[in-house]
Design an enzyme around this catalytic site. Structure first.
Site, PDB file in Angstrom:
ATOM      1  N   TYR A 145      -0.972   2.569  -3.504  1.00  0.00           N
ATOM      2  CA  TYR A 145      -0.396   1.279  -3.119  1.00  0.00           C
ATOM      3  C   TYR A 145       0.920   1.460  -2.371  1.00  0.00           C
ATOM      4  O   TYR A 145       1.291   0.622  -1.562  1.00  0.00           O
ATOM      5  CB  TYR A 145      -0.143   0.419  -4.362  1.00  0.00           C
ATOM      6  CG  TYR A 145      -1.309  -0.417  -4.819  1.00  0.00           C
ATOM      7  CD1 TYR A 145      -2.512   0.172  -5.181  1.00  0.00           C
ATOM      8  CD2 TYR A 145      -1.196  -1.800  -4.905  1.00  0.00           C
ATOM      9  CE1 TYR A 145      -3.568  -0.599  -5.620  1.00  0.00           C
ATOM     10  CE2 TYR A 145      -2.256  -2.572  -5.348  1.00  0.00           C
ATOM     11  CZ  TYR A 145      -3.439  -1.971  -5.699  1.00  0.00           C
ATOM     12  OH  TYR A 145      -4.484  -2.733  -6.137  1.00  0.00           O
TER      13      TYR A 145
ATOM     14  N   ASP B  94      -6.485  -1.131 -11.098  1.00  0.00           N
ATOM     15  CA  ASP B  94      -6.770  -2.431 -10.477  1.00  0.00           C
ATOM     16  C   ASP B  94      -8.259  -2.745 -10.599  1.00  0.00           C
ATOM     17  O   ASP B  94      -8.652  -3.827 -11.037  1.00  0.00           O
ATOM     18  CB  ASP B  94      -6.352  -2.384  -8.998  1.00  0.00           C
ATOM     19  CG  ASP B  94      -6.646  -3.697  -8.287  1.00  0.00           C
ATOM     20  OD1 ASP B  94      -6.360  -4.757  -8.865  1.00  0.00           O
ATOM     21  OD2 ASP B  94      -7.169  -3.644  -7.154  1.00  0.00           O
TER      22      ASP B  94
ATOM     23  N   LYS C 192     -10.003  11.213 -11.247  1.00  0.00           N
ATOM     24  CA  LYS C 192     -11.040  11.748 -10.352  1.00  0.00           C
ATOM     25  C   LYS C 192     -10.650  13.189 -10.029  1.00  0.00           C
ATOM     26  O   LYS C 192     -10.479  13.574  -8.859  1.00  0.00           O
ATOM     27  CB  LYS C 192     -11.123  10.860  -9.093  1.00  0.00           C
ATOM     28  CG  LYS C 192     -12.299  11.157  -8.185  1.00  0.00           C
ATOM     29  CD  LYS C 192     -13.652  10.731  -8.754  1.00  0.00           C
ATOM     30  CE  LYS C 192     -14.774  11.188  -7.830  1.00  0.00           C
ATOM     31  NZ  LYS C 192     -16.114  11.006  -8.445  1.00  0.00           N
TER      32      LYS C 192
ATOM     33  N   ASP D  46     -15.676   7.190 -12.084  1.00  0.00           N
ATOM     34  CA  ASP D  46     -17.001   6.620 -11.824  1.00  0.00           C
ATOM     35  C   ASP D  46     -17.799   6.477 -13.116  1.00  0.00           C
ATOM     36  O   ASP D  46     -18.431   5.456 -13.369  1.00  0.00           O
ATOM     37  CB  ASP D  46     -17.774   7.437 -10.761  1.00  0.00           C
ATOM     38  CG  ASP D  46     -17.733   8.930 -10.996  1.00  0.00           C
ATOM     39  OD1 ASP D  46     -17.040   9.386 -11.931  1.00  0.00           O
ATOM     40  OD2 ASP D  46     -18.394   9.674 -10.237  1.00  0.00           O
TER      41      ASP D  46
ATOM     42  N   ASP E 282     -10.380  -5.482 -13.585  1.00  0.00           N
ATOM     43  CA  ASP E 282     -11.269  -6.610 -13.265  1.00  0.00           C
ATOM     44  C   ASP E 282     -12.620  -6.427 -13.951  1.00  0.00           C
ATOM     45  O   ASP E 282     -13.206  -7.378 -14.468  1.00  0.00           O
ATOM     46  CB  ASP E 282     -11.505  -6.727 -11.746  1.00  0.00           C
ATOM     47  CG  ASP E 282     -10.465  -7.598 -11.050  1.00  0.00           C
ATOM     48  OD1 ASP E 282      -9.324  -7.651 -11.550  1.00  0.00           O
ATOM     49  OD2 ASP E 282     -10.791  -8.218 -10.020  1.00  0.00           O
TER      50      ASP E 282
HETATM   51  C1  IPM Z   1      -3.722  -7.459  -9.216  1.00  0.00           C
HETATM   52  C2  IPM Z   1      -4.013  -7.924  -7.825  1.00  0.00           C
HETATM   53  C3  IPM Z   1      -2.998  -7.291  -6.893  1.00  0.00           C
HETATM   54  C4  IPM Z   1      -3.149  -5.792  -6.977  1.00  0.00           C
HETATM   55  C5  IPM Z   1      -3.071  -7.759  -5.433  1.00  0.00           C
HETATM   56  C6  IPM Z   1      -3.019  -9.276  -5.337  1.00  0.00           C
HETATM   57  C7  IPM Z   1      -2.003  -7.134  -4.597  1.00  0.00           C
HETATM   58  O1  IPM Z   1      -5.319  -7.616  -7.469  1.00  0.00           O
HETATM   59  O2  IPM Z   1      -2.619  -7.774  -9.718  1.00  0.00           O
HETATM   60  O3  IPM Z   1      -4.567  -6.808  -9.811  1.00  0.00           O
HETATM   61  O4  IPM Z   1      -4.004  -5.201  -6.301  1.00  0.00           O
HETATM   62  O5  IPM Z   1      -2.408  -5.190  -7.750  1.00  0.00           O
HETATM   63 MN    MN Z   2      -6.506  -6.749  -9.072  1.00  0.00          MN
END
Ligand code: IPM
Ligand code: MN
Length: 376
Positions: free
Chosen positions: A141, A254, A198, A230, A258
């Site tokens: 990032y 990240d 990884k 993975d 999710d």
């Molecule tokens: C998160 C979001 C952010 C990230 C984006 C919006 C920059 O997806 O907080 O997980 O990738 O960190």
């Molecule tokens: Mn995210």
């Protein structure tokens, strides 16, 4: 004395969920003897519209002068064509960096009432309780060099020379401090850490392996496993109960957070804390700005509301004076959320495809949580 909290509602559904979370914070705080003084600032697309930049220095200063920051979400299609350097998301990345918020805690716990809301089978998700500890101010990032070069094809049929570059860079000390956070968290939970990497491809991951193993020596009571990213993605769906604390870098964290969120039924449920050395924190729902439903009172405020529980616990819980009350208030919020779900109330995101039942909007969900809080 009133405690200063900076509100950064941001874009899309950010303002609506943040408002419900603020109301819950006021009510739960009052029960704990805490009084708040809120300062609202812009971040993301709304700040670009007003000031031409997603994050102003004044906003960072306001956060520095506060006890905690509560953020909604940033981004939306209106700003999608902008270069990465000035997009709304840049505001979020910049505030994480400026405030040194290197430790991102993303708990994914399945609430009993939502066992059937997950896309996975109930017997797989029931009892899942894991914590993703994501490194938040390093890795790909932020790595240098980065950027783009070359030219697009001048006419059809010609070849372009465009190239783009990002670098995944980690310093030893960055890995060490996030690993310590993960092991400390594991001690508060089930004493197990999974390091996700990884290392069969990336030098960066090999360094993570070495440093994580070194840090682990200081925590002989905590069990450590290394898992390729993975296969971790696969195991999260196959057997999520095997995980307690997952520690990993910025990009893997990240993606996996999710995925972990969806095990619990909806991304609309999950809170997060982003912490600096010393414990200062920014709290935000894991979900994004959901521009498709923004402003329609359809959003689920429970992730933002549960972020407030994390705020109370983390920012006030260890304080001698406010600690016990704040910790009780955080537990009361979690119980109120569980009660509302147990009573059968659902926002639209908590329904499975094809499921029909009445849903409640963002405001109503907030009111239901406030009512449940008041009953205790
Ligand atoms: C998160 C979001 C952010 C990230 C984006 C919006 C920059 O997806 O907080 O997980 O990738 O960190
Ligand atoms: Mn995210």
């Amino acid at each position: 004395m009133a405690e200063r909290i900076v509100l950064l509602p941001g874009d899309g559904i950010g303002p609506e969920v943040t408002e419900q979370a603020r109301l819950v914070l006021v009510a739960a705080g009052a029960q704990a003897g805490l009084e708040f003084d809120f300062v609202e600032e812009l971040i993301g697309g709304c700040s670009i519209d007003a000031y031409g930049t997603p994050l102003r220095e004044e906003v960072i200063e306001a956060c520095r002068g506060s006890r905690a920051v509560l953020l909604g979400a940033v981004g939306g299609p209106r700003w999608d064509e902008m270069p990465v350097a000035v997009r709304p998301e840049k505001g979020l990345l910049a505030i994480r960096k400026a405030l040194g918020l290197f430790a991102n805690l993303r708990p994914a716990a399945v609430m009993p009432a939502l066992v059937n809301a997950s896309a996975l089978r109930p017997e797989i998700v029931e009892g899942v309780d894991l914590l993703v500890v994501r490194e938040l101010t390093g890795g790909i990032y932020f790595g240098e060099p980065r950027g783009r070069e070359g030219e697009a094809p001048a006419s059809t049929g010609e070849k372009g020379t465009r190239r783009a570059l990002n670098a995944m860079v980690y310093e030893e000390h960055e890995i060490e401090r996030i690993t310590r956070v993960a092991f400390e968290q594991a001690r508060l939970r089930r004493n197990h850490v999974t390091h996700v990497h990884k290392a069969n491809v990336l030098d960066v991951s090999q360094l993570w392996m070495e440093v994580v193993d070194e840090v682990a020596k200081d925590y002989p009571d905590v069990e450590l496993a290394h898992q390729l990213v993975d296969s971790c993605a696969m195991l999260l769906v196959q057997e999520p109960k095997r995980f307690d604390v997952i520690v990993t870098g910025n990009l893997f964290g990240d993606i996996l957070s999710d995925e972990a969120a969806m095990i619990t039924g909806s991304l609309g449920m999950l809170p997060s804390a982003s912490l600096a050395t010393g414990g200062f924190g920014l709290f935000e729902p894991v979900h994004g700005s959901a521009p498709d439903i923004a402003g329609q009172d359809l959003a689920n405020p429970l992730a933002a509301i549960q972020s407030v529980a994390m705020l109370l616990e983390t920012s006030f819980g260890s304080d001698v004076a406010t600690g016990p009350g704040a910790t009780r208030a955080a537990a009361a919020i979690r119980k109120a959320v569980a009660d509302v779900l147990d009573a059968g109330h659902r926002s639209g995101d908590l329904l499975l495809p094809g499921e029909t039942r009445d849903t409640v909007g963002c405001k109503r969900m907030g009111e239901l949580v406030l009512d449940a809080l008041g009953r205790d």
